[in-house]
Design an enzyme around this catalytic site. Structure first.
Site, mmCIF file in Angstrom:
data_model
loop_
_atom_site.group_PDB
_atom_site.id
_atom_site.type_symbol
_atom_site.label_atom_id
_atom_site.label_comp_id
_atom_site.label_asym_id
_atom_site.label_seq_id
_atom_site.Cartn_x
_atom_site.Cartn_y
_atom_site.Cartn_z
ATOM 1 N N GLU A 57 0.806 -1.216 0.000
ATOM 2 C CA GLU A 57 0.000 0.000 0.000
ATOM 3 C C GLU A 57 0.842 1.271 0.000
ATOM 4 O O GLU A 57 0.497 2.269 -0.645
ATOM 5 C CB GLU A 57 -0.941 -0.001 1.212
ATOM 6 C CG GLU A 57 -1.934 -1.163 1.228
ATOM 7 C CD GLU A 57 -1.356 -2.487 1.736
ATOM 8 O OE1 GLU A 57 -0.191 -2.506 2.204
ATOM 9 O OE2 GLU A 57 -2.061 -3.503 1.661
ATOM 10 N N PHE A 82 -5.470 0.394 5.574
ATOM 11 C CA PHE A 82 -4.178 0.384 4.889
ATOM 12 C C PHE A 82 -3.940 1.658 4.072
ATOM 13 O O PHE A 82 -2.803 2.029 3.821
ATOM 14 C CB PHE A 82 -4.064 -0.871 4.016
ATOM 15 C CG PHE A 82 -4.455 -2.129 4.756
ATOM 16 C CD1 PHE A 82 -3.923 -2.403 6.017
ATOM 17 C CD2 PHE A 82 -5.383 -3.014 4.230
ATOM 18 C CE1 PHE A 82 -4.299 -3.542 6.724
ATOM 19 C CE2 PHE A 82 -5.764 -4.160 4.928
ATOM 20 C CZ PHE A 82 -5.222 -4.427 6.174
ATOM 21 N N HIS A 108 -14.154 -0.433 3.401
ATOM 22 C CA HIS A 108 -14.100 -1.203 4.653
ATOM 23 C C HIS A 108 -13.710 -0.328 5.841
ATOM 24 O O HIS A 108 -12.883 -0.703 6.665
ATOM 25 C CB HIS A 108 -13.148 -2.395 4.530
ATOM 26 C CG HIS A 108 -13.609 -3.426 3.541
ATOM 27 N ND1 HIS A 108 -13.736 -3.153 2.197
ATOM 28 C CD2 HIS A 108 -13.980 -4.720 3.703
ATOM 29 C CE1 HIS A 108 -14.168 -4.228 1.559
ATOM 30 N NE2 HIS A 108 -14.326 -5.200 2.442
ATOM 31 N N ASP A 116 -13.784 -9.737 10.258
ATOM 32 C CA ASP A 116 -12.314 -9.651 10.202
ATOM 33 C C ASP A 116 -11.734 -9.094 11.509
ATOM 34 O O ASP A 116 -10.588 -9.344 11.842
ATOM 35 C CB ASP A 116 -11.853 -8.781 9.025
ATOM 36 C CG ASP A 116 -11.637 -9.606 7.758
ATOM 37 O OD1 ASP A 116 -11.688 -10.849 7.853
ATOM 38 O OD2 ASP A 116 -11.423 -9.008 6.692
ATOM 39 N N ARG A 166 -18.288 -1.511 3.863
ATOM 40 C CA ARG A 166 -18.469 -2.883 3.375
ATOM 41 C C ARG A 166 -19.929 -3.316 3.432
ATOM 42 O O ARG A 166 -20.400 -4.072 2.594
ATOM 43 C CB ARG A 166 -17.647 -3.831 4.246
ATOM 44 C CG ARG A 166 -17.936 -5.291 3.995
ATOM 45 C CD ARG A 166 -17.003 -6.211 4.758
ATOM 46 N NE ARG A 166 -17.253 -7.595 4.404
ATOM 47 C CZ ARG A 166 -17.900 -8.471 5.189
ATOM 48 N NH1 ARG A 166 -18.344 -8.108 6.371
ATOM 49 N NH2 ARG A 166 -18.093 -9.700 4.784
HETATM 50 C C1 LIG Z 1 -1.417 -4.745 4.959
HETATM 51 C C2 LIG Z 1 -2.512 -5.600 4.448
HETATM 52 N N1 LIG Z 1 -2.975 -5.387 3.214
HETATM 53 C C3 LIG Z 1 -3.996 -6.139 2.741
HETATM 54 C C4 LIG Z 1 -4.560 -7.124 3.499
HETATM 55 C C5 LIG Z 1 -5.745 -7.931 2.988
HETATM 56 N N2 LIG Z 1 -5.347 -9.307 2.672
HETATM 57 C C6 LIG Z 1 -5.591 -10.314 3.536
HETATM 58 S S1 LIG Z 1 -5.003 -11.780 2.978
HETATM 59 C C7 LIG Z 1 -4.426 -11.085 1.556
HETATM 60 C C8 LIG Z 1 -3.735 -11.932 0.537
HETATM 61 C C9 LIG Z 1 -2.586 -12.643 1.129
HETATM 62 O O1 LIG Z 1 -1.934 -13.469 0.216
HETATM 63 P P1 LIG Z 1 -0.782 -14.415 0.737
HETATM 64 O O2 LIG Z 1 0.163 -13.623 1.562
HETATM 65 O O3 LIG Z 1 -0.212 -15.114 -0.434
HETATM 66 O O4 LIG Z 1 -1.556 -15.391 1.726
HETATM 67 P P2 LIG Z 1 -2.077 -16.887 1.488
HETATM 68 O O5 LIG Z 1 -2.068 -17.178 0.045
HETATM 69 O O6 LIG Z 1 -1.099 -17.749 2.211
HETATM 70 O O7 LIG Z 1 -3.431 -16.950 2.107
HETATM 71 C C10 LIG Z 1 -4.699 -9.705 1.544
HETATM 72 C C11 LIG Z 1 -4.334 -8.798 0.448
HETATM 73 C C12 LIG Z 1 -4.042 -7.301 4.802
HETATM 74 N N3 LIG Z 1 -4.544 -8.213 5.634
HETATM 75 N N4 LIG Z 1 -3.008 -6.544 5.236
#
Ligand SMILES: Cc1ncc(C[n+]2csc(CCOP(=O)(O)OP(=O)(O)O)c2C)c(N)n1
Ligand SMILES: [Mg+2]
Lengths: 312, 264
Positions: A57, A82, A108, A116, A166
């Site tokens: 971000e 974020f 959100h 969440d 949301r």
């Molecule tokens: C700083 C931040 N940005 C966005 C999110 C929203 N978010 C939650 S999970 C996710 C995707 C994560 O992907 P990955 O790290 O590959 O996890 P996995 O595939 O193991 O579930 C996002 C963008 C977050 N939790 N924190």
């Protein structure tokens, strides 16, 4: 009759599609949340104008700043946590300080994020964004206002922070004469006993609460503040002069948000008793959005209870 | 373990099954074989620590904490409920066994590096384990933390990357590729080990090797399958943050039953 309910993030995604049809200088950016922020709707329509920056971000805000200096208008999206939280300093120094034409679509926001939980429930974004000189903050109250806000943000020259939710919420602005004016509050209901000044999804709930109170003989007005910065001082001072008692309602911390902004205006111009309804300096937690709004006293019932005892 | 994840997310009607299932085998190995932890003393100052930097995989962490006796297994069904202490993302204040509150990606690894540094400063021998998502690697903070850990030779730190190749909006490769992951960590002065995240022999060998590596932190790049163990969730981007419905729940539980999964 079933009321139409739409989440303002949905309105945002739809409005971006409409905006691009008129203004082909916009570009939409996201940080791996396109499905949730609803910029995915835009991505589907115009994939070549949608940039997924990945889960980064701070970098995305910096990139948006750079893009805006080259003739395009970026609409940058992620969750409020974020956008305003994680990337605060990038927004402050790379977008706010040079006063760049970047539009931040933060979704959100507030506790209505729901399940969440606290890490994702941003109750601080208005406070953070309000302290950045030149930042415009819009917190729309329904689908109609959210879509109007996107156009207004584009028409404004400079940084704008748009706050979307949301949770699907009822439409309250379906009037033939509805017009969105940046920086102008809207009187939704006249009252003589007190005035509720509300913003975002709390506006509809406040109207409902005022109607309930009216049935018990309490005449409470409702003003919708969709633009939190610059704030409409005139409408706030007039309301305080008329009803003396003011109540602010927002899905945000009672510190630094709408409540703070209204108190700043009134303490200098018309010292009044103000009840600030919002998140009382605590973190949220997991749960269904509507149950959380109830628990935090931000639904019509909670607002009714707090305002009624304030006016006793 | 996997049954618990499915049961929890089903009852929550939300949550993140995909990334929980891909992390399940390594989490159970860590808590059952690797880490020096005791559910009766969750605050023991000399215990090993685990930081789930990819905090959305909370159902996996809660499942293993239930299997280890930190929390009652029946509580898993209250995940994300309004009156439950089992938050959508790990909350160290209210859940015994959770060593760090996480959920905002990129931040957990910094806390893990802080713990590892503190162990060194205090001459303590506890070890720190952190698990990251491969999408999470896109956060710049991950590399700030890694640069510090590598530059300070924090060999008491083991970072696991759950390399399932998926994030929310697509594959990590197409959104913003972190590859080559191993080479990046190597360049930050990490000892790097590549394994199959679902092969216990490889998992065991990797953590053993990490322990014996001196002067460098270790990064285990664990090639995994998002949704592992539930056929319709495997490698499906749509199962990142969605709970199964009744029918899907039944099918998932049947499949896991067949594979000999136990639940708490
Ligand atoms: C700083 C931040 N940005 C966005 C999110 C929203 N978010 C939650 S999970 C996710 C995707 C994560 O992907 P990955 O790290 O590959 O996890 P996995 O595939 O193991 O579930 C996002 C963008 C977050 N939790 N924190
Ligand atoms: Mg992944």
């Amino acid at each position: 009759m079933t009321t139409v309910k739409t989440a303002t993030r949905e309105s945002y995604g739809n409005a971006l599609v409409e905006l691009y049809k008129k203004h082909d200088d916009i570009i939409v950016m996201d940080a791996d949340l396109a499905a949730a922020t609803k910029t995915g709707i835009f991505k589907k329509a115009y994939p070549e104008r949608h940039i997924d920056c990945g889960i980064a971000e701070a970098n995305m805000m910096g990139m948006a700043a750079g893009i805006s200096t080259t003739g395009l208008v970026p609409f940058v999206s992620t969750f409020a946590m974020f956008a305003a939280g994680r990337a605060f300093e990038q927004v402050r120094n790379s977008i706010g300080y040079p006063h760049l034409n970047v539009k931040i679509g933060a979704t959100h926001a507030g506790i209505s994020v729901g399940e969440d939980g606290a890490t994702h429930q941003c109750n601080e974004d208005i406070a953070l964004m309000r302290t950045i000189p030149g930042m415009v903050i819009i917190n729309p109250s329904d689908d109609i206002e959210a879509r109007a806000a996107v156009t207004a943000a584009y028409d404004h020259d400079g940084p704008v922070y748009m706050r979307f939710g949301r949770l699907a919420i009822p439409v309250i602005n379906d009037r033939a004469d509805y017009k969105f004016e940046l920086g102008k509050g809207v009187t939704l209901r006249e009252g003589t006993d007190a005035t509720i000044i509300a913003t975002g999804l709390c506006t509809g709930a406040s109207l409902e609460a005022a109607e309930k109170m009216a049935q018990r003989g309490l005449d409470v007005g409702v003003i919708n503040i969709h633009t939190i910065k610059p704030i409409d001082k005139e409408i706030i001072v007039k309301a305080a002069e008329k009803t003396k008692k003011i109540i602010t309602v927002e899905e945000h911390s009672v510190i630094g948000g709408l409540g703070g902004a209204v108190c700043e205006v009134l303490s200098e111009n018309c010292p009044s008793t103000v009840l600030r309804i919002g998140v009382n300096d605590c973190f949220g937690h997991s749960g269904p959005a509507t149950a959380l709004l109830h628990e935090f006293g931000l639904d019509a019932e909670g607002i009714d209870n707090k305002v009624s005892s304030f006016l006793k | 373990m996997r049954k618990n994840i499915i049961t929890a997310t089903f009852n929550a009607k939300s949550g993140h099954p995909g990334g929980s299932l891909s992390a399940a085998d390594i989490l159970s190995y860590l808590y059952f074989e690797e880490m020096n932890v005791d559910s009766k003393a969750p605050h023991d100052e000399n215990r090993d620590r685990f930081v789930l930097s990819k905090g959305h995989a909370a159902p996996a962490l809660y499942s293993v904490l239930a299997l280890k006796g930190y929390i009652p297994a029946k509580d898993l069904k209250t995940l994300r409920h309004i009156d439950s202490y089992l938050q959508g993302h790990p909350d160290m204040k209210h859940t015994p066994g959770v060593d760090m509150s996480t959920g905002s990606l990129g931040q957990g690894i910094s806390a893990a590096v802080g713990m590892a540094l503190s162990a060194k400063v205090q001459n303590k021998s506890f070890r720190i384990y952190a698990m990251l998502g491969d999408g999470e690697l896109q956060e710049g903070q991950v590399w700030e933390a890694s640069m510090f850990a590598g530059s300070h030779g924090l060999d008491n730190l083991t970072v696991v990357v759950d390399n399932n190749n998926l994030q929310i909006d697509g594959t990590v490769r197409e959104i913003c590729s972190p590859y080559p992951i191993g080479e990046k960590f190597r360049a930050f002065n990490f000892h790097v080990i590549n394994i199959d995240a679902h092969d216990f022999d490889q998992i065991r060998a990797a953590f053993k090797e990490a322990k014996s590596s001196k002067g460098k932190p270790t990064a285990i790049i664990a090639k995994s399958i998002k949704g592992k163990g539930v056929s319709f969730m495997e490698n499906a981007v749509g199962w990142h943050g969605k709970a199964p419905n009744e029918e899907q729940y039944k099918q998932a539980m049947q499949e896991l039953e067949k594979n000999g999964e136990v639940s708490a």
